[in-house]
Scaffold this active site. Structure first.
Site, PDB file in Angstrom:
ATOM      1  N   HIS A 426       0.821  -1.204   0.000  1.00  0.00           N
ATOM      2  CA  HIS A 426       0.000   0.000   0.000  1.00  0.00           C
ATOM      3  C   HIS A 426       0.855   1.254   0.000  1.00  0.00           C
ATOM      4  O   HIS A 426       2.019   1.215   0.349  1.00  0.00           O
ATOM      5  CB  HIS A 426      -0.993  -0.006   1.156  1.00  0.00           C
ATOM      6  CG  HIS A 426      -0.408   0.212   2.505  1.00  0.00           C
ATOM      7  ND1 HIS A 426      -0.126  -0.806   3.371  1.00  0.00           N
ATOM      8  CD2 HIS A 426      -0.087   1.347   3.165  1.00  0.00           C
ATOM      9  CE1 HIS A 426       0.338  -0.313   4.491  1.00  0.00           C
ATOM     10  NE2 HIS A 426       0.378   0.986   4.395  1.00  0.00           N
ATOM     11  N   ASP A 436       6.108   2.512   7.228  1.00  0.00           N
ATOM     12  CA  ASP A 436       4.788   2.033   6.838  1.00  0.00           C
ATOM     13  C   ASP A 436       4.054   3.102   6.053  1.00  0.00           C
ATOM     14  O   ASP A 436       3.604   4.103   6.617  1.00  0.00           O
ATOM     15  CB  ASP A 436       3.999   1.676   8.103  1.00  0.00           C
ATOM     16  CG  ASP A 436       2.627   1.116   7.814  1.00  0.00           C
ATOM     17  OD1 ASP A 436       2.375   0.743   6.653  1.00  0.00           O
ATOM     18  OD2 ASP A 436       1.808   1.028   8.744  1.00  0.00           O
ATOM     19  N   GLU A 476      -4.702   4.666   4.020  1.00  0.00           N
ATOM     20  CA  GLU A 476      -3.814   4.201   5.102  1.00  0.00           C
ATOM     21  C   GLU A 476      -3.337   2.788   4.897  1.00  0.00           C
ATOM     22  O   GLU A 476      -3.691   2.050   4.846  1.00  0.00           O
ATOM     23  CB  GLU A 476      -4.499   4.243   6.443  1.00  0.00           C
ATOM     24  CG  GLU A 476      -3.501   4.118   7.566  1.00  0.00           C
ATOM     25  CD  GLU A 476      -3.403   2.755   8.166  1.00  0.00           C
ATOM     26  OE1 GLU A 476      -2.980   1.817   7.505  1.00  0.00           O
ATOM     27  OE2 GLU A 476      -3.713   2.641   9.299  1.00  0.00           O
ATOM     28  N   GLU A 477      -2.609   2.125   4.898  1.00  0.00           N
ATOM     29  CA  GLU A 477      -2.319   0.749   4.648  1.00  0.00           C
ATOM     30  C   GLU A 477      -2.671   0.350   3.234  1.00  0.00           C
ATOM     31  O   GLU A 477      -3.210  -0.708   3.010  1.00  0.00           O
ATOM     32  CB  GLU A 477      -3.066  -0.176   5.610  1.00  0.00           C
ATOM     33  CG  GLU A 477      -3.035   0.250   7.030  1.00  0.00           C
ATOM     34  CD  GLU A 477      -1.789  -0.107   7.756  1.00  0.00           C
ATOM     35  OE1 GLU A 477      -1.072  -0.981   7.315  1.00  0.00           O
ATOM     36  OE2 GLU A 477      -1.529   0.504   8.766  1.00  0.00           O
ATOM     37  N   ASP A 522       3.570  -4.897   3.572  1.00  0.00           N
ATOM     38  CA  ASP A 522       3.173  -3.572   4.032  1.00  0.00           C
ATOM     39  C   ASP A 522       4.440  -2.773   4.323  1.00  0.00           C
ATOM     40  O   ASP A 522       4.679  -1.710   3.770  1.00  0.00           O
ATOM     41  CB  ASP A 522       2.360  -3.668   5.325  1.00  0.00           C
ATOM     42  CG  ASP A 522       0.915  -4.031   5.073  1.00  0.00           C
ATOM     43  OD1 ASP A 522       0.507  -4.011   3.914  1.00  0.00           O
ATOM     44  OD2 ASP A 522       0.214  -4.335   6.041  1.00  0.00           O
ATOM     45  N   HIS A 608       2.992   5.136  12.784  1.00  0.00           N
ATOM     46  CA  HIS A 608       1.882   6.048  12.493  1.00  0.00           C
ATOM     47  C   HIS A 608       2.050   7.421  13.143  1.00  0.00           C
ATOM     48  O   HIS A 608       1.064   8.116  13.404  1.00  0.00           O
ATOM     49  CB  HIS A 608       0.548   5.441  12.917  1.00  0.00           C
ATOM     50  CG  HIS A 608       0.043   4.377  11.988  1.00  0.00           C
ATOM     51  ND1 HIS A 608      -1.208   3.820  12.109  1.00  0.00           N
ATOM     52  CD2 HIS A 608       0.627   3.754  10.929  1.00  0.00           C
ATOM     53  CE1 HIS A 608      -1.373   2.899  11.165  1.00  0.00           C
ATOM     54  NE2 HIS A 608      -0.267   2.837  10.441  1.00  0.00           N
TER      55      HIS A 608
END
Length: 806
Positions: A426, A436, A476-477, A522, A608
């Site tokens: 992602h 991430d 997000e992701e 991810d 995050h």
């Protein structure tokens, strides 16, 4: 689309401008990739000849690559074995590679060595830097630029690439405030800034001003003024403990910390206990290092003002299209209807920093919290409350329909273009997203670069591909997919894997027929240790692959050596969590899958937060960017084997062994009740028998192929591969799991009370949990029903694998 600038960089970081990717001298790349005895590669296959050549170091200038420019027209496929399709969702950046499988003659032994030798830590670093110049939340202009970057990176390599958009419900903050009072104490009101602070000489200080304010997506709008209650990690058992101590939660503001479950589960549990609002923080005990240890940038630990953002939606995909794709003109719930489903938190909630939470702890009274609820050595004593601390919380959200984009690139197989091996990652991030998800995105692009320059420029290896596909998306992701050399995908949206979920829902029937496997990353790098998860039939393939890749931190051993010595438990995890893009593939569609990364423990401190940036990655996660290349090598080699081997390297005996272990746990859980696991034990014995028979069939066909007694286009091989692909689908049920109907897989799925926790036999586990609470004959009868459901699914998988009717 941005125009790509290549720079060659030396170790001191100086760069000189080269030509764009379209203008790169392909003849020179071809010459270098053929020059196997040349200078040593930065990473090579340890178990294979190490006389690997080195590709010229291609360096992309990040700023110029984010400048919009026209999309390059794809070259005709010609005889390429796989067409690389890349789809990027605006909400978040995701890459996915789908490899279309094509039975073909065995490639020369040095093909694998060549693939493993060409990765460049310089290009991986350059892509990561470019992707993390700005915060890029799903649905924003910055994420749209990231879409164009990925699209350009793929299409400029002459792989056909395109974008697939979806209109989905996203959530942003319009107003937030939080203050602390202690009536009767005469202390002034404390107003919290709710802001993550930069540090002196922070190179990202200016860009940090673009970051979205700290918030929880899909939190309910409203204002609450109530006493605070401390609920430890916010788990179901934590609220049960408060109830046992007589601490009322109803109407209060829950203060909970990260560390065991994710924010959406904390908010759900708080609401179930009657709380009016929730405040969640990263406790220094887990996120701050030892007392006195400097935070980032002095160490890897989260600064005191760090805040962990996230989504509170417990469903999957677009909330306005539950159970179906968010296609143009599709049926939809209204925004109001979607925001009032049980999958939404339905209470206001805010993430706060450790510094703010410690101020609340200082004012909280009531009984002293038990030792397991306390903080770090230098923290104040934590009390349970309620009060006298009163929290005044206001949150107003902007819940709106927005466009996200998935990016696809396809390498089409020559012999079986109707078989997909999918790689995915992602793209969008809550802030800068260096770990991430952009570390995964950088590794994805590295796989594509090696595929193009290492093979298409030097050898006719595409003739051996059966299939291939890659995809990327947003929110997000978001995730990127690479499948069988059929498709690369860049998913958009970290908001509960929206990009990947919508795409799988839209293409469910086609994927059910054609998808060989989904290979997800991810995060590719957050530390030194190799972690992997998979559906069990892929265990052997993963282990065989990491035996070929040099440990990026110790050239005297392979990744397999360090993995074995690490004593990680379990050695290979399972894919039951709902918190990643593989969820749609495994838990909704029943497609074999893997997930992998280099890491250190279950998470990382700056997750995050504003501090998940390029500096943190370069200083603490992967200083030389060799782990990025190792991740790309493993990822690419797994896809390579799935795309090129005549018979899929699946072993279902591993599956039967896993199911036997899970069933023993169920046996113990139902001991002393009328529930019996005999149906399940019987069906697992059948699966083991079918798996052993399939392995014998594989060996015999391989013998016939090697002796030329069998043609690699044989229908027998096609039939066997179909059975190996489809057996995983049989573990799914149309009805899904009770109260979690989107999750169809009866062996792997998320826990009812923790979306990020893998549950084996999730339907059985949830039923047992409910039965133990109510202890009625009806509840235990339902446990027996769930056992029969799983037994039927396992029997179906055995029948598919065996390939015969009753």
């Amino acid at each position: 689309m941005a125009s790509a600038i290549l720079t060659h960089r030396d170790r001191a970081g100086r760069g000189r401008t080269s030509t764009s990717l379209e203008q790169t001298n392909r003849a020179e790349l071809h010459k270098q990739s053929q020059r196997l005895p040349g200078r040593p590669a930065r990473l090579h296959a340890c178990a294979l000849p190490s006389n690997s050549g080195a590709m010229s170091l291609l360096r992309l200038d990040p700023a110029s690559l984010l400048v919009p420019s026209p999309v390059t027209k794809p070259h005709p496929r010609g005889r390429f074995l796989c067409r690389l399709l890349s789809t990027v969702l605006v909400a978040s950046l995701s890459l996915v590679l789908f490899f279309t499988l094509h039975p073909a003659p065995d490639p020369p032994p040095d093909y694998a060595a060549l693939f493993l030798s060409l990765g460049s830590n310089d290009t991986a670093a350059a892509h990561l830097r470019a992707l993390t110049l700005h915060p890029h939340v799903a649905g924003t202009k910055a994420n749209s630029l990231a879409v164009r970057y990925v699209l350009h990176a793929l299409s400029s390599l002459s792989f056909p690439a395109h974008v697939t958009p979806y209109s989905v419900l996203l959530s942003y903050p319009a107003h937030r405030s939080l203050s602390l009072t202690a009536p009767g104490r005469g202390t002034p009101t404390t107003w919290f800034s709710l802001k993550q602070e930069t540090y002196p000489n922070d190179p990202y200080a200016a860009a940090a001003a673009e970051a979205i304010p700290t918030f929880y997506a899909y939190a309910a709008s409203g204002s609450v003024s109530a006493e605070a209650v401390y609920a430890n990690y916010g788990r179901e058992e934590d609220f049960a403990y408060l109830a046992s101590r007589g601490v009322g939660v109803a109407g209060k503001v829950v203060l909970a910390r990260y560390g065991r479950i994710h924010c959406e589960s904390i908010a759900y549990n708080a609401r179930a206990a009657g709380a009016a609002a929730a405040v969640v923080y990263p406790d220094p005990l887990q996120y701050g290092g030892a007392p006195g240890e400097a935070p980032f940038p002095g160490s890897r630990w989260l600064p005191p003002t760090g805040v962990q953002l996230g989504s509170l939606f417990r469903g999957m995909g677009d909330p306005t299209t539950p159970m179906w794709a968010s296609s143009e003109g599709s049926e939809r719930l209204s925004v109001e209807e979607a925001m009032n489903t049980d999958d939404m938190p339905l209470i206001p909630a805010l993430p706060v920093s450790a510094r703010d939470a410690i101020e609340i702890h200082r004012v909280l009274g009531g009984a002293v919290a038990p030792p397991g609820w306390q903080g770090r050595q230098d923290a104040p004593v934590y009390h349970l409350g309620p009060g006298p601390a009163v929290l005044n919380l206001t949150y107003i959200g902007n819940d709106t329909m927005a466009m996200i984009e998935n990016v696809f690139a396809i390498i089409e197989g020559a012999e079986e273009p109707d078989r997909y091996v999918i790689l995915g990652n992602h793209r969008d991030a809550w802030t800068f997203g260096a770990v991430d998800p952009s570390s995964g995105t950088a590794s994805m692009i590295e796989v594509v670069l090696v595929t193009k320059h290492g093979f298409y420029s030097s050898v006719d290896w595409h003739k051996g591909f059966r299939c291939c596909k890659s995809k990327g998306g947003g929110l997000e992701e978001p995730s990127s997919f690479l499948a069988g050399m059929r498709k690369n995908t860049d998913w958009s949206s970290a908001f509960m894997q929206t990009g990947s979920t919508e795409w799988v829902e839209e293409n469910l029937e086609m994927l059910s027929l054609r998808a060989v496997a989904y290979l997800n990353i991810d995060v590719s790098v957050v530390g030194p240790l190799f972690y992997s998860s998979a559906t069990p039939q892929l265990d052997d393939l993963l282990q065989e692959t990491i035996k070929l890749v040099q440990d990026p931190d110790n050239s005297s051993q392979t990744v397999y050596d360090s993995w074995i010595n690490s004593k990680i438990s379990p050695m290979i995890g399972r894919l039951g969590s709902g918190g990643s893009d593989y969820a749609a593939f495994v838990q909704h569609a029943g497609i074999p899958a893997t997930n992998m990364h280099f890491g250190e423990g279950p998470g990382y401190p700056v997750y995050h937060s504003l501090y998940d940036n390029y500096v943190w990655m370069e200083k603490f996660a992967d200083p030389g960017f060799h782990r990025h290349v190792a991740a790309a090598s493993i990822w690419g080699m797994v896809a390579f084997r799935l795309a090129t081997e005549e018979i899929l390297p699946f072993n279902y005996v591993s599956y039967a062994v896993e199911l036997e272990a899970y069933t023993k746990v169920v046996d113990n859980a139902v001991k002393g009740t009328a529930v019996s696991c005999s149906p399940l034990h019987k069906s697992i014995r059948g699966l083991r028998k079918a798996a052993v028979k399939a392995n014998i069939e594989i060996k015999e066909l391989q013998r016939q192929l090697s002796s030329k007694q069998q043609d690699n286009h044989s229908l027998k091989i096609r039939d066997l591969n179909d059975r190996l692909m489809q057996a995983e689908r049989a573990f799914t049920s149309r009805e899904g799991i009770l109260k979690q109907e989107w999750f169809k897989h009866l062996v792997y799925g998320p826990s009812e009370y923790n979306d990020w926790e893998t549950a084996s036999y999730p339907g059985i586990a949830n039923a047992i949990s409910r039965a133990k609470r109510s202890n009625t004959s009806e509840s235990w009868k339902f446990v027996q029903h769930e056992i029969f459901r799983v037994a039927r699914a396992v029997a179906q998988a055995s029948a598919v694998l065996g390939g015969s009717l009753t």
